[in-house]
Design an enzyme around this catalytic site. Structure first.
Site, mmCIF file in Angstrom:
data_model
loop_
_atom_site.group_PDB
_atom_site.id
_atom_site.type_symbol
_atom_site.label_atom_id
_atom_site.label_comp_id
_atom_site.label_asym_id
_atom_site.label_seq_id
_atom_site.Cartn_x
_atom_site.Cartn_y
_atom_site.Cartn_z
ATOM 1 N N LYS B 43 27.321 24.548 64.469
ATOM 2 C CA LYS B 43 27.059 23.416 65.357
ATOM 3 C C LYS B 43 27.361 22.069 64.705
ATOM 4 O O LYS B 43 26.849 21.027 65.135
ATOM 5 C CB LYS B 43 25.626 23.469 65.871
ATOM 6 C CG LYS B 43 25.424 24.691 66.765
ATOM 7 C CD LYS B 43 24.105 24.719 67.460
ATOM 8 C CE LYS B 43 24.008 25.969 68.345
ATOM 9 N NZ LYS B 43 22.633 26.351 68.618
ATOM 10 N N GLU B 98 6.363 30.482 60.614
ATOM 11 C CA GLU B 98 5.257 31.434 60.501
ATOM 12 C C GLU B 98 5.788 32.847 60.706
ATOM 13 O O GLU B 98 6.706 33.053 61.492
ATOM 14 C CB GLU B 98 4.226 31.099 61.583
ATOM 15 C CG GLU B 98 3.024 31.997 61.589
ATOM 16 C CD GLU B 98 2.010 31.619 62.672
ATOM 17 O OE1 GLU B 98 2.198 30.595 63.344
ATOM 18 O OE2 GLU B 98 1.045 32.387 62.826
ATOM 19 N N TYR B 159 -6.291 18.676 59.417
ATOM 20 C CA TYR B 159 -6.289 17.477 60.254
ATOM 21 C C TYR B 159 -7.729 17.019 60.485
ATOM 22 O O TYR B 159 -8.028 15.832 60.446
ATOM 23 C CB TYR B 159 -5.610 17.732 61.612
ATOM 24 C CG TYR B 159 -4.246 18.394 61.539
ATOM 25 C CD1 TYR B 159 -3.478 18.341 60.383
ATOM 26 C CD2 TYR B 159 -3.727 19.069 62.640
ATOM 27 C CE1 TYR B 159 -2.237 18.953 60.325
ATOM 28 C CE2 TYR B 159 -2.487 19.677 62.594
ATOM 29 C CZ TYR B 159 -1.750 19.618 61.423
ATOM 30 O OH TYR B 159 -0.536 20.233 61.376
ATOM 31 N N GLU B 209 -9.719 28.957 51.729
ATOM 32 C CA GLU B 209 -10.263 29.896 52.705
ATOM 33 C C GLU B 209 -10.345 31.271 52.070
ATOM 34 O O GLU B 209 -9.928 31.460 50.919
ATOM 35 C CB GLU B 209 -9.410 29.906 53.985
ATOM 36 C CG GLU B 209 -7.978 30.349 53.795
ATOM 37 C CD GLU B 209 -7.129 30.199 55.075
ATOM 38 O OE1 GLU B 209 -7.374 29.307 55.886
ATOM 39 O OE2 GLU B 209 -6.199 31.005 55.225
ATOM 40 N N HIS B 247 -4.453 33.884 59.697
ATOM 41 C CA HIS B 247 -3.465 33.752 58.631
ATOM 42 C C HIS B 247 -3.270 35.104 57.958
ATOM 43 O O HIS B 247 -4.228 35.822 57.719
ATOM 44 C CB HIS B 247 -3.931 32.755 57.562
ATOM 45 C CG HIS B 247 -4.038 31.350 58.073
ATOM 46 N ND1 HIS B 247 -4.844 30.418 57.489
ATOM 47 C CD2 HIS B 247 -3.435 30.731 59.103
ATOM 48 C CE1 HIS B 247 -4.738 29.266 58.134
ATOM 49 N NE2 HIS B 247 -3.899 29.436 59.133
#
Lengths: 379, 290
Positions: B43, B98, B159, B209, B247
């Site tokens: 492209k 992802e 955020y 986490e 996740h």
């Protein structure tokens, strides 16, 4: 994704790894029809995803047809942890000289596959790892080159010294690595790998987990998926672009983003409530996702309140609010809803929610406290 | 200045002609990021959001001098896109995509080491040095220039935290989302070291986490050599074992990777752990534990 022992050992066999031949049955009648009356010893094994089936009585060694049918009847329908046994694998019994452990796993820290072998087979390998870590030999596999023959040989040498056994074991390790790589496995175990009295090395059990992210290129593995009721709900959610895990509390959660969803559950717990689920609707304001999410939540009869926690980042809060209201109009909820909106265009979003007749809140803490209060007054 | 990116960064977008690529190219440009080109094979010659499209990363780098690439290529091809950027000499690759298979990421992270490429992600929101450069999908309007460095495994939770920091007057030097996958690029320890050496960063927030032991390693690393105050937050205290919490990397396996273990490691390293996001700003301000 997980598969059962009979499926894992089926894959082992395809890759040339010797296994104990087995017959899969799902009823006592099927056992009656399939097992020959030859007086041989057999092992009847429950097919469940969870470990610890031996301790739970899910494995029985029996001799003769009558005893096999009887054991099958006892094990089928048995509950092991959260799973009801629906299938059993009946294998030939082998004379065990010694049991070993072989495993492969993707390791985050070395960013590579780790091959593990141990002379302490047949038991819980995590116990071995905790109590005597020196009894587990580990080697990291180069992600670009793969498991080299000398590595397979070095690992085999930790278990065997006779040339013939070394050859058998090295071959098994190399084949197992190829299977692990070819199927995008995240965990593969042979426990136990058995040395028989006939000096043959055989995989007597098998466990395999696979990378959910790679299932798009593993149609053969995906076709093996068999699901329990709880998982069926999770898979249905996945199909709708939602990530859902059912828990046992009373506050249903709908959140955008996995980290925020976990933090929301934690917040509920911190202020004395119990979350009913983990639910991440992802980063869109599409009303259909909220409708689908609500639909999943209210099927759980324990849910007393719904807590919607949205942080508007790229997605604007006013868009999200419009989506929420479209969803709420479509499904008549009999339980209270607490809506929390914050972030981009929050003021506009909150106004839309107020105009609809709900009292939105702006902080997560406030939302959690309010949801807990409402869940208690309702019950 | 901040770390990794600043107003001098020259950024290209791989997968610029896709829906997400085009959308976020516009957002990044509007924030002030210097987007020098885009890549989409076959492209070349097109223009997306006023940005020239090239066939290969090499072309984009040679013709525009780009040093940073942001990737929006779909998961089956994203691993290769990272490699293309690395072999074209891009210094910092930020992969937003992802769902990349972990076997791909093991190969990719090994190969890009040979070229000295730094990777953020995959499966991440990218990074931002407020008022200078946004390389990713973070909502620029919630950030405020300042001296707190933020490192996080999450997206919207980041955020949330940043919003609360900005509201309480704590601006950010640089904010990085390292991503939610088990095998990723730069992680806690490397980024902590960069913040330690960054003169503009005075305090650091670390958002972890469940799953893996990166937080435990970070805790050790902090007690061994980070002199700036660090505050941590860990998501997933109520997560059950064996379930993947959205996740790919957020899964507690056989009793390891729990929030409890991670919190304990931080406390032992003298790093205060916030019980909820709103507490992070208070802990930084009070400098408790130091």
């Amino acid at each position: 994704m997980k598969i059962f022992e009979y499926q894992a050992t089926g894959l082992f066999k395809k890759y040339g790894i010797p296994v104990t031949e087995g017959i899969l049955c799902s009823s006592a009648g099927e056992v009656e029809a399939k097992i020959p009356d030859d007086g041989k010893s057999r092992v009847v094994k429950a097919q469940v995803y969870s470990g610890g089936r031996g301790k739970a009585g899910g494995v029985k060694v029996v001799t003769g047809k009558e005893a096999t049918v009887e054991a099958a009847g006892q094990i089928l329908g048995m509950k092991i942890k959260d799973f009801v046994v629906e299938k059993i694998l009946i294998t030939e019994a082998v004379t065990i000289e010694k049991e070993y452990y072989v495993g492969m796993v993707n390791d985050r820290n070395t960013r590579s596959v780790i091959l593990m072998v141990s002379t302490e087979g047949g038991v819980d390998i995590e116990e071995v790892a905790a109590l005597s870590p020196s009894k587990i030999f580990r080697t990291a596999v180069d992600p670009v080159v793969g498991l080299m023959d000398w590595q397979a040989r070095s690992a085999a040498l930790k278990l065997f010294s006779e040339p013939d056994l070394l050859r058998q074991a090295s071959g098994i390790l190399s084949a197992l690595y190829r299977l692990f790589r070819d199927t995008d496995s995240t965990l593969t175990e042979i426990n136990p790998l058995v040395l028989t009295s006939g000096k043959k090395i055989v995989a007597v059990d098998g466990k395999m987990n696979f990378d959910d992210n790679a299932l798009y290129r593993q149609p053969g593995i995906l076709a093996m998926r068999e699901t329990t009721d709880t998982e069926a709900l999770e898979i249905e959610a996945e199909g709708k672009g939602l990530s859902y895990i059912k828990l046992n509390g009373t506050i249903g959660c709908i959140v955008n983003g996995a980290g925020l969803a976990m933090a929301t559950m934690d917040m509920i717990k911190l202020y004395g409530g119990e979350p009913a689920n983990f639910l991440d609707i992802g980063g869109s304001s599409n009303p259909q996702k909220v409708i689908d999410a609500m639909d999943l939540l209210i099927r759980d009869k324990n849910v007393k309140t719904v807590l919607i926690n949205i942080f508007g980042g790229i997605t604007r809060c006013d868009d999200v609010a419009l989506g929420l209201i479209a969803a709420l109009k479509k499904i008549q909820l009999a339980i209270p809803v607490v809506v929390r909106l914050s972030g981009t265009n929050a003021a506009e979003g909150l106004q839309i929610i107020r105009d609809y007749g709900l009292q939105p809140v702006t902080s997560m803490r406030e939302a959690a406290k309010k949801a807990i209060e409402l869940s208690k007054t309702k019950s | 200045m901040g770390i990794l990116i600043n107003k001098n960064s020259k950024v290209i977008v791989q997968g610029i002609t896709g829906r997400d690529g085009a959308f976020h190219t516009a957002k990044m440009k509007a924030y002030g990021t210097n987007i020098t080109g885009g890549v989409s094979p076959g492209k070349a010659g097109l223009s997306v959001e006023g940005v020239a499209v090239f066939n290969t990363v090499r072309d984009a780098v040679e013709l525009t001098g780009a040093d940073t690439s942001v990737i929006f290529v779909p998961a089956p091809f994203a691993g290769d896109a990272i490699l293309e950027a690395s072999y074209a000499g891009v210094e910092l690759v930020v992969c937003i995509t992802e769902g990349i298979p972990v076997h791909d990421m093991m190969k990719v992270t090994d190969l890009i080491k040979r070229n000295g490429t730094m990777l953020i992600g995959a499966n991440c929101p990218g990074l931002i040095t407020p008022d200078e450069c946004l390389a990713g999908i973070m909502p620029g309007n919630i950030f405020k220039k300042g001296s707190t460095g933020v490192i996080s495994r999450s997206g919207t939770l980041t955020y949330e935290v940043v919003y609360l920091l900005s509201e309480s007057g704590l601006g950010q030097s640089t904010c990085i989302g390292v991503g939610g996958d088990p095998v990723s690029g730069l992680y806690f320890t490397e980024l902590l070291e960069m913040f330690e050496n960054d003169p503009e960063t005075e305090s650091i927030v670390l958002i972890g986490e469940i799953g893996g032991d990166a937080e435990e390693q970070a805790a050790q690393f902090i007690s061994a050599g980070i002199t700036k105050p660090v505050v941590a937050f860990i998501a997933g205290q109520t997560a059950p074992q064996g379930k993947r919490m959205g996740h790919a990397g957020a899964i507690i396996s056989s009793g390891t990777g729990t929030a409890e273990e991670k919190i304990k490691a931080f406390i032992e390293a003298g790093v205060p752990v916030a019980r909820e996001p709103a507490e992070i700003a208070d802990l930084i301000k009070s400098g408790s534990g130091f």
